[in-house]
Design an enzyme around this catalytic site. Structure first.
Site, PDB file in Angstrom:
ATOM      1  N   PRO A  47       0.731  -1.235   0.000  1.00 55.78           N
ATOM      2  CA  PRO A  47       0.000   0.000   0.000  1.00 55.78           C
ATOM      3  C   PRO A  47       0.770   1.302   0.000  1.00 55.78           C
ATOM      4  CG  PRO A  47      -0.350  -1.236   1.997  1.00 55.78           C
ATOM      5  CD  PRO A  47       0.739  -1.840   1.233  1.00 55.78           C
ATOM      6  N   GLU A  48       0.964   1.857  -1.132  1.00 58.76           N
ATOM      7  CA  GLU A  48       1.482   3.226  -1.241  1.00 58.76           C
ATOM      8  C   GLU A  48       0.460   3.850  -2.167  1.00 58.76           C
ATOM      9  OE1 GLU A  48       5.764   3.668  -1.949  1.00 58.76           O
ATOM     10  OE2 GLU A  48       6.144   1.984  -0.656  1.00 58.76           O
ATOM     11  N   LYS A 107      -2.470   8.340   0.200  1.00 57.01           N
ATOM     12  CA  LYS A 107      -2.544   7.029   0.830  1.00 57.01           C
ATOM     13  C   LYS A 107      -3.854   6.767   1.559  1.00 57.01           C
ATOM     14  CE  LYS A 107       2.056   6.550   1.787  1.00 57.01           C
ATOM     15  NZ  LYS A 107       3.233   6.337   2.662  1.00 57.01           N
TER      16      LYS A 107
END
Length: 419
Positions: free
Chosen positions: A2-3, A54
């Site tokens: 997750p970026e 994000k």
DNA sequence: CGTCCACGTCTAC
DNA sequence: TAGACCTGGACGG
């Protein structure tokens, strides 16, 4: 994953999978989650998603009904609800049948279909969080991918902020200014411009204009800049044909988005395209150092003047257990090697061995070793080794470089599934 | 079986 | 600035 790019791909996934799907009933949370309950229930509603840096925002929209009064009376929602979600280190969405619920599905939305399907926010480590009736977190800046102009303007107009006193690699993780950049992106971005990671941020950023003068240029094509690499001369990193640092904070993440589902879609856990895309992060032959926050910074060449330098720098070091450094590398399918030149300063200890890999002592990190241990020592760099393989990581030490570096291959490749 | 590492925040001393 | 918060995969013994 997750970026920023993965969060955006997650929003695309939700919109694609849930298009036309009618959801019903209450939103359910796993027993173990410490996140808030989502007080929403509706006989028929739809789900759409959007991302910003994000974060992902889900919007639950009640469908019209002939009898709004009845609905409201029954405790059904009649207004849309937004839920803002952060993914932590392991979050992602999946849309499956009810009997295929993934493990760690902590927030779930049930469809009204007969073989019911469920949109799940899956998060093994539970570092992710959500807020019902949420809004984009106020201290996060504009999205580097989709609010480029304002992102750029905000950075350029706040260079006097003490946040920019730190090394550029650490500032790139500051979500107040670089919403969407994470550990792999900072490595890839700085690598493209050959910017030493531990150079003062202000030094690298000042002088950049709020307007991106490279706007109309051709799309960044990616040539593997290799020809230039090795020369000891450090070329000017301020801006290349690919644009300056702020522009790369926009274009590099977009490249990942353009890799498509592969990058994200948890279904096909096929990260081969993504791994092949990485030029620096976790790439065999690149160096790595724990930054002042204990996060591993991958880079090539000179670390820059503000590098943690052994002693006290923080976590990385703290984690260090007893003596020894450890380095690790991994390999990736695409072979990219390139050892380093210019490693001036620190010489790592070297090993002479040739064949068998030997390892060294190890260091501990906060996450792993958590709590009690701490010690002293340094961190440093990594070097190459190994070949092929596909997924896998390896650690090993290596000499600092030059002479001979050719290969020592060790005997191991990694394989992951067992036989 | 034990250690180390992980694409990120949060918050407490 | 240092833990805390978590699970799990890769490795090493």
């Amino acid at each position: 994953m997750p970026e920023g790019p993965e969060l955006h791909l997650a929003s695309l996934y939700v919109n694609k999978m849930c298009a036309g799907v009618v959801f019903t009933g209450p939103v359910r949370k796993s027993e173990v989650s410490k996140n808030p309950d989502v007080p929403f229930t509706c006989e028929a509603y739809r789900i759409t998603a959007a991302s910003r840096g994000k974060e992902v925002k889900l919007t639950l929209t009640p469908m019209k009904s002939d009898d709004p009064k009845e609905r409201v009376k029954a405790g059904q929602a009649d207004q849309p609800m937004d839920i803002v979600i952060r993914f932590g280190m392991s979050g992602y969405f999946r849309f499956t049948t009810e009997d295929e619920l993934p493990k760690h599905a902590h927030l779930r939305f049930y469809s009204k279909e007969t073989p019911c399907r469920v949109l799940s926010f899956v998060d093994a480590r539970r570092f992710g969080s959500w807020q019902p009736n949420g809004t984009w977190q106020s201290d996060r800046g504009p999205c580097v991918m989709f609010e480029y102009e304002s992102f750029r303007e905000k950075v350029v107009s706040h260079l006097s902020d003490r946040a920019f006193d730190k090394p550029i690699c650490e500032v790139l993780l500051n979500q107040k200014y670089f919403n969407g950049i994470g550990n792999y992106l900072r490595a890839e971005i700085l690598f493209r411009l050959n910017i030493p990671p531990f150079v003062p941020a202000r030094t690298v950023l000042e002088g950049l204009e709020s307007e991106d003068l490279s706007e109309n240029k051709k799309p960044v094509k990616n040539e593997t800049t290799d020809t230039k690499t090795s020369d000891g001369a450090k070329q000017k990193w301020v801006k290349g044909e690919t644009g300056d640092l702020l522009r790369l904070c926009h274009t590099v993440p977009l490249e990942v988005v353009n890799l498509g589902g592969k990058g994200y879609d948890p279904q096909k856990t096929d990260y081969s395209d993504f791994k092949a895309w990485l030029q620096c992060y976790y790439v065999d032959g690149m160096k790595s150092i724990g930054d002042h926050n204990g996060r591993t910074m991958w880079f090539k060449g000179d670390p820059g003047p503000m590098a943690p330098k052994d002693s006290k720098s923080t976590k990385a070091k703290k984690r260090a257990k007893k003596d020894g450094h450890d380095y690790y590398t991994d390999k990736k399918k695409v072979a990219r090697k390139r050892s380093e030149s210019t490693s001036k300063k620190k010489v790592v200890k070297q090993e002479t061995v040739t064949k068998t890999p030997k390892k060294e002592k190890k260091a501990r990190t906060k996450e792993a070793g958590t709590k009690r241990r701490k010690a002293e020592n340094s961190r440093e760099v990594t070097a190459p080794q190994h070949e092929k393989g596909s997924t896998a990581r390896r650690r090993k030490s290596s000499s600092a470089e030059p002479a001979a570096g050719p290969q020592r291959r060790s005997g191991r490749v990694t394989r992951q599934n067992s036989k």
